[in-house]
Structures are given as structure tokens and as C-alpha cells.
Design a protein around this motif. Structure first.
Motif, PDB file in Angstrom:
ATOM      1  N   MET A  98      -9.218 -13.763  -9.706  1.00 57.01           N
ATOM      2  CA  MET A  98      -9.297 -12.383 -10.399  1.00 57.01           C
ATOM      3  C   MET A  98      -9.603 -11.206  -9.312  1.00 57.01           C
ATOM      4  N   LEU A  99     -10.934 -11.576  -8.662  1.00 55.98           N
ATOM      5  CA  LEU A  99     -11.382 -10.843  -7.462  1.00 55.98           C
ATOM      6  C   LEU A  99     -10.230 -10.362  -6.277  1.00 55.98           C
ATOM      7  N   PHE A 100      -9.714 -11.671  -6.075  1.00 55.35           N
ATOM      8  CA  PHE A 100      -8.853 -11.622  -4.885  1.00 55.35           C
ATOM      9  C   PHE A 100      -7.389 -10.840  -5.455  1.00 55.35           C
ATOM     10  N   GLY A 101      -7.163 -10.876  -6.716  1.00 56.69           N
ATOM     11  CA  GLY A 101      -5.752 -10.272  -7.013  1.00 56.69           C
ATOM     12  C   GLY A 101      -6.140  -8.669  -6.953  1.00 56.69           C
ATOM     13  N   MET A 102      -7.345  -8.479  -7.693  1.00 59.38           N
ATOM     14  CA  MET A 102      -7.658  -6.938  -7.719  1.00 59.38           C
ATOM     15  C   MET A 102      -7.860  -6.362  -6.331  1.00 59.38           C
ATOM     16  N   SER A 103      -8.345  -7.144  -5.460  1.00 55.27           N
ATOM     17  CA  SER A 103      -8.678  -6.576  -3.973  1.00 55.27           C
ATOM     18  C   SER A 103      -7.218  -6.402  -3.422  1.00 55.27           C
ATOM     19  N   SER A 104      -6.198  -7.218  -3.599  1.00 53.33           N
ATOM     20  CA  SER A 104      -4.974  -7.276  -2.910  1.00 53.33           C
ATOM     21  C   SER A 104      -4.204  -6.080  -3.624  1.00 53.33           C
ATOM     22  N   VAL A 105      -4.487  -5.632  -4.882  1.00 54.19           N
ATOM     23  CA  VAL A 105      -3.827  -4.337  -5.553  1.00 54.19           C
ATOM     24  C   VAL A 105      -4.274  -2.752  -4.994  1.00 54.19           C
ATOM     25  N   LEU A 106      -5.711  -3.033  -4.802  1.00 56.69           N
ATOM     26  CA  LEU A 106      -6.222  -1.821  -4.158  1.00 56.69           C
ATOM     27  C   LEU A 106      -5.723  -1.685  -2.789  1.00 56.69           C
ATOM     28  N   TYR A 107      -5.960  -2.861  -1.965  1.00 54.70           N
ATOM     29  CA  TYR A 107      -5.062  -2.861  -0.553  1.00 54.70           C
ATOM     30  C   TYR A 107      -3.833  -2.211  -0.450  1.00 54.70           C
ATOM     31  N   MET A 108      -2.980  -2.549  -1.492  1.00 50.40           N
ATOM     32  CA  MET A 108      -1.495  -2.368  -1.417  1.00 50.40           C
ATOM     33  C   MET A 108      -1.459  -0.768  -2.142  1.00 50.40           C
ATOM     34  N   ASN A 109      -2.259  -0.274  -2.598  1.00 48.99           N
ATOM     35  CA  ASN A 109      -2.362   1.265  -3.193  1.00 48.99           C
ATOM     36  C   ASN A 109      -2.888   1.914  -1.889  1.00 48.99           C
ATOM     37  N   ARG A 110      -3.752   1.685  -1.288  1.00 48.99           N
ATOM     38  CA  ARG A 110      -4.288   2.204  -0.071  1.00 48.99           C
ATOM     39  C   ARG A 110      -3.013   2.282   0.869  1.00 48.99           C
ATOM     40  N   LEU A 111      -2.245   1.216   1.063  1.00 47.00           N
ATOM     41  CA  LEU A 111      -1.042   1.210   2.055  1.00 47.00           C
ATOM     42  C   LEU A 111       0.022   2.122   1.452  1.00 47.00           C
ATOM     43  N   VAL A 112       0.025   2.444   0.218  1.00 44.50           N
ATOM     44  CA  VAL A 112       1.334   3.134  -0.280  1.00 44.50           C
ATOM     45  C   VAL A 112       0.777   4.344   0.002  1.00 44.50           C
ATOM     46  N   ARG A 113      -0.481   4.807  -0.463  1.00 44.58           N
ATOM     47  CA  ARG A 113      -0.757   6.264  -0.251  1.00 44.58           C
ATOM     48  C   ARG A 113      -0.467   6.698   1.433  1.00 44.58           C
ATOM     49  N   ARG A 114      -0.998   6.022   2.138  1.00 46.88           N
ATOM     50  CA  ARG A 114      -0.614   6.019   3.739  1.00 46.88           C
ATOM     51  C   ARG A 114       0.708   6.278   4.421  1.00 46.88           C
ATOM     52  N   TYR A 115       1.724   5.268   3.526  1.00 48.81           N
ATOM     53  CA  TYR A 115       2.977   5.222   3.937  1.00 48.81           C
ATOM     54  C   TYR A 115       4.181   5.442   3.329  1.00 48.81           C
ATOM     55  N   GLY A 116       3.791   5.471   1.827  1.00 46.93           N
ATOM     56  CA  GLY A 116       4.848   5.969   0.837  1.00 46.93           C
ATOM     57  C   GLY A 116       5.619   4.877   0.080  1.00 46.93           C
ATOM     58  N   TYR A 117       6.496   5.046  -0.468  1.00 46.65           N
ATOM     59  CA  TYR A 117       7.286   4.181  -1.259  1.00 46.65           C
ATOM     60  C   TYR A 117       8.810   4.303  -0.742  1.00 46.65           C
ATOM     61  N   LEU A 118       9.442   3.098  -0.948  1.00 46.32           N
ATOM     62  CA  LEU A 118      10.801   3.272  -0.599  1.00 46.32           C
ATOM     63  C   LEU A 118      11.579   3.949  -1.578  1.00 46.32           C
ATOM     64  N   ASP A 119      12.815   4.534  -1.097  1.00 51.66           N
ATOM     65  CA  ASP A 119      13.390   5.165  -2.207  1.00 51.66           C
ATOM     66  C   ASP A 119      12.846   6.398  -2.503  1.00 51.66           C
ATOM     67  N   GLY A 120      12.065   7.123  -1.575  1.00 47.03           N
ATOM     68  CA  GLY A 120      10.902   7.969  -1.785  1.00 47.03           C
ATOM     69  C   GLY A 120      11.376   9.343  -2.680  1.00 47.03           C
ATOM     70  N   ASP A 121      12.737   9.662  -2.752  1.00 49.48           N
ATOM     71  CA  ASP A 121      13.155  10.703  -3.477  1.00 49.48           C
ATOM     72  C   ASP A 121      13.263  10.358  -4.941  1.00 49.48           C
ATOM     73  N   VAL A 122      12.941   9.191  -5.194  1.00 50.72           N
ATOM     74  CA  VAL A 122      13.114   8.934  -6.917  1.00 50.72           C
ATOM     75  C   VAL A 122      11.510   8.373  -7.250  1.00 50.72           C
ATOM     76  N   GLY A 123      11.160   8.890  -8.485  1.00 50.22           N
ATOM     77  CA  GLY A 123      10.001   8.684  -8.689  1.00 50.22           C
ATOM     78  C   GLY A 123       9.571   7.183  -9.123  1.00 50.22           C
ATOM     79  N   ARG A 124       8.444   6.524  -8.827  1.00 48.90           N
ATOM     80  CA  ARG A 124       8.264   5.327  -9.210  1.00 48.90           C
ATOM     81  C   ARG A 124       7.659   4.931 -10.273  1.00 48.90           C
ATOM     82  N   ASP A 125       7.791   3.991 -11.120  1.00 46.01           N
ATOM     83  CA  ASP A 125       7.286   3.722 -12.463  1.00 46.01           C
ATOM     84  C   ASP A 125       5.966   3.313 -12.540  1.00 46.01           C
TER      85      ASP A 125
END
Length: 333
Positions: A98-125
Motif C-alpha cells: 500500500m505504501l509503495f503504491g502510494m509512493s509510486s503515485v506521488l512520484y508519477m504526479n511529480r514527474l507529470v507536473r514537471r514534464y507534462g502529459y502526452l496529447d497535451g492539448d486534450v484535458g486529462r481525465d
């Protein structure tokens, strides 16, 4: 609150409400909710996609992934040769997963804020208010059931904790085997109308984010959490420590596969073996799969493109073409 339950862009406006139930408040407070498209870096025209190499990924992944083995090794050699009750081991691994999964989600969120989303002109769900209980339930279920399966299958309290130099090959074989079972189950869902009924809920998100990994019908969730991993272990019955390492890395990669992260992120489990053939899987491959529906989809594999290339169901990348990759960019931790 809105009664529409399907994921959609800016569906998380509810998190601004000061009178949220406890689970909604916790999801918002812990920062595990996916960033909206207007909260992240937006790539400039012509901006290349940075490459997040497997070696660089391992710098981040290795410490938490190998911690259970290190703890078991120290306990066995300095405390007791009896590694403890299966119930105790299951509870410890459930908590750690559980803790590892939450850590992975937080890590992905930090990377997304820094590098953005694919198909960036379309809003993410993002997650509507009414979906939070379902997503939390499925996250907890997966964290309980997968360690339980590993303990039931291969835990021996008297066995010496062991990992060998063959670990990369063992992980590759286990992953490719799991991908085989997943590929055919997944492809069947897209090619048979009766099977599509148990998969179509997951495809209501066309631009998924990490927490939407757990957004699916119950039958699909059982196959993803229990079915394919169990069949894989029965085919490749490796020991407890190998299987725990695989389970944790596999979880991290599954979350990343639904992140929409605008990075060229290969799988550490299969990428080094398959890249010479051009059959490695990156985030964009599954992201493109989600943009399609029933019979018009492709990229059915989840950990590699081995089976897709073998059976002619691999699709071309759009943003991740070779000429648009920045191999010289170092992805900061």
C-alpha cells in the motif's frame, strides 16, 4: 455534487469543498489525485520527449523494491532462522505494498507536473466525486490479494532469503509470461462482443491517469489482480524473494502505464532485453490504446510489445517517434 461517474477532465472540482467525507479528504490531502492538464508543464511546439532510461529508473526503484529482501536477509542471519508466520508476513507485505503504491503515485504526479502529459492539448481525465470509494476499494483489494497470493504460492518460513545474478532473467521471463496471458485476455475483450462488456468501463477513460488503473469492472479486476499473475507464477514458479521484487516493480510499471506521462519510459523488466528488436513498451503505447474503443484498438500488451509485434497488433507511436526523442536529457529524481 455531480451524479456523472465517468472520469473526465476537471471532474475533481469537488476537492475544493471544505465539507468532504474522510476518504475524499484523505485522497486530496495526500496528493494522490492526478494533476489536471492545466496544472502541469505544457510542451512547447517542437519540444522533444525526454528519455527516462531504465538505468536512471533503477536509481529510484531499487531501494524500495529491494528493502523487503534486505529486511528478510538481516532477520534470518541476525535474529532467527524462522522467518515468521505466513499471516504476519502477509500483513507486513500488504502494508508495504500500500505504501509503495502510494509512493509510486506521488512520484508519477511529480514527474507529470514537471514534464507534462502526452496529447497535451486534450484535458486529462480526473476522478469524479462518486468514483472515490470504488477506486480506494480496488486499491486496497489489490494490495491485499497480490501479497496473499505470493505468500500462499511460495512462502516458506525456513527458507534462506535468496536472490541471484539471474534475477534480471527471472524477472524478464515472469513478466513476458504474464504479458502473454494478459495479451490474449485483453485482446479477447476487444474482439468478442460478450467479453467487451467486462472491459468497456475501463475504456470510458480515453486519456487515463494513474489512479484510473483501478477503474474497471470487477471481473476484469479479478483477472488483472489474481488471474494473470497466478497463471504466470504457475508457469514460472520462482521463489518468494524473486516474486516479491517482481510484484512491486510490476505495480509501479502498471501505474506508470496509465499516467499519460510525457516521457519515453521503458519497462525495466523487459526493455533491456527487447529494445534491440524495437519491441520494448513505453508509456505512449498503452496511452494510445486507451484512445480507441472496441474493435479499432491495438497495443494489447501491458509490459512489452513482444506479443503485439508477433501477432501484428502493434501500433505506431505519434509523439514518441525516434526523431522526437531527447536521449541526452537526464530525468531528475
Amino acid at each position: 455534487m455531480s451524479v456523472r461517474t465517468n472520469p473526465r477532465p476537471k471532474a475533481d472540482g469537488w476537492k475544493k469543498d471544505a465539507r468532504l467525507p474522510i476518504f475524499h479528504r484523505m485522497m486530496s490531502m495526500f496528493g494522490v489525485l492526478p494533476p489536471r492538464a492545466d496544472e502541469v508543464h505544457k510542451a512547447a511546439p517542437g519540444e522533444k520527449i525526454p528519455v527516462f532510461s531504465e538505468l536512471n529508473q533503477l536509481v529510484h526503484l531499487a531501494p524500495p523494491v529491494f528493502l523487503p529482501f534486505v529486511a528478510r536477509h538481516l532477520y534470518y542471519h541476525y535474529v532467527s532462522h524462522d522467518m515468521g508466520s505466513p499471516w504476519v508476513v502477509w500483513f507486513l507485505m500488504f502494508t508495504y505494498t500500500m505504501l509503495f503504491g502510494m509512493s509510486s503515485v506521488l512520484y508519477m504526479n511529480r514527474l507529470v507536473r514537471r514534464y507534462g502529459y502526452l496529447d497535451g492539448d486534450v484535458g486529462r481525465d480526473t476522478l469524479p466525486y462518486n468514483l472515490i470509494p470504488k477506486v480506494i476499494f480496488e486499491m486496497v483489494s489489490a494490495s491485499m490479494l497480490r501479497p496473499a497470493l505470493v505468500v500462499l504460492a511460495c512462502y516458506d518460513p525456513t527458507e534462506v532469503p535468496t536472490l541471484t545474478i539471474w534475477l534480471p532473467v527471472q524477472l524478464f521471463l515472469l513478466t513476458l509470461t504474464e504479458d502473454f496471458y494478459y495479451y490474449w485476455g485483453h485482446r479477447l475483450c476487444h474482439e468478442a462482443e460478450s467479453a467487451w462488456k467486462i472491459h468497456r468501463l475501463h475504456h470510458t477513460t480515453k486519456h487515463p491517469t494513474t489512479m484510473l488503473l483501478a477503474y474497471a469492472d470487477e471481473i476484469q479486476e479479478v483477472f488483472d489482480i489474481v488471474g494473470a499473475p497466478t497463471l504466470s507464477w504457475l508457469t514460472c514458479p520462482f521463489g518468494f524473494d524473486v516474486t516479491i521484487v517482481w510484484m512491486l516493480v510490476h505495480l509501479h510499471l502498471q501505474l506508470g502505464g496509465h499516467s499519460g506521462l510525457r516521457l519515453h519510459v521503458g519497462s525495466v523488466l523487459t526493455g533491456p532485453f527487447l529494445r534491440p528488436f524495437g519491441w520494448e513498451l513505453v508509456v505512449e503505447d498503452h496511452d494510445l490504446h486507451h484512445r480507441h474503443g472496441w474493435k479499432d484498438s491495438y497495443n494489447y500488451g501491458k509490459q512489452s510489445r513482444f506479443w503485439d509485434n508477433l501477432h501484428g497488433s502493434a501500433g505506431d507511436r505519434i509523439e514518441g517517434q525516434g526523431s522526437n526523442l531527447d536521449w541526452n536529457h537526464y530525468v531528475s529524481m
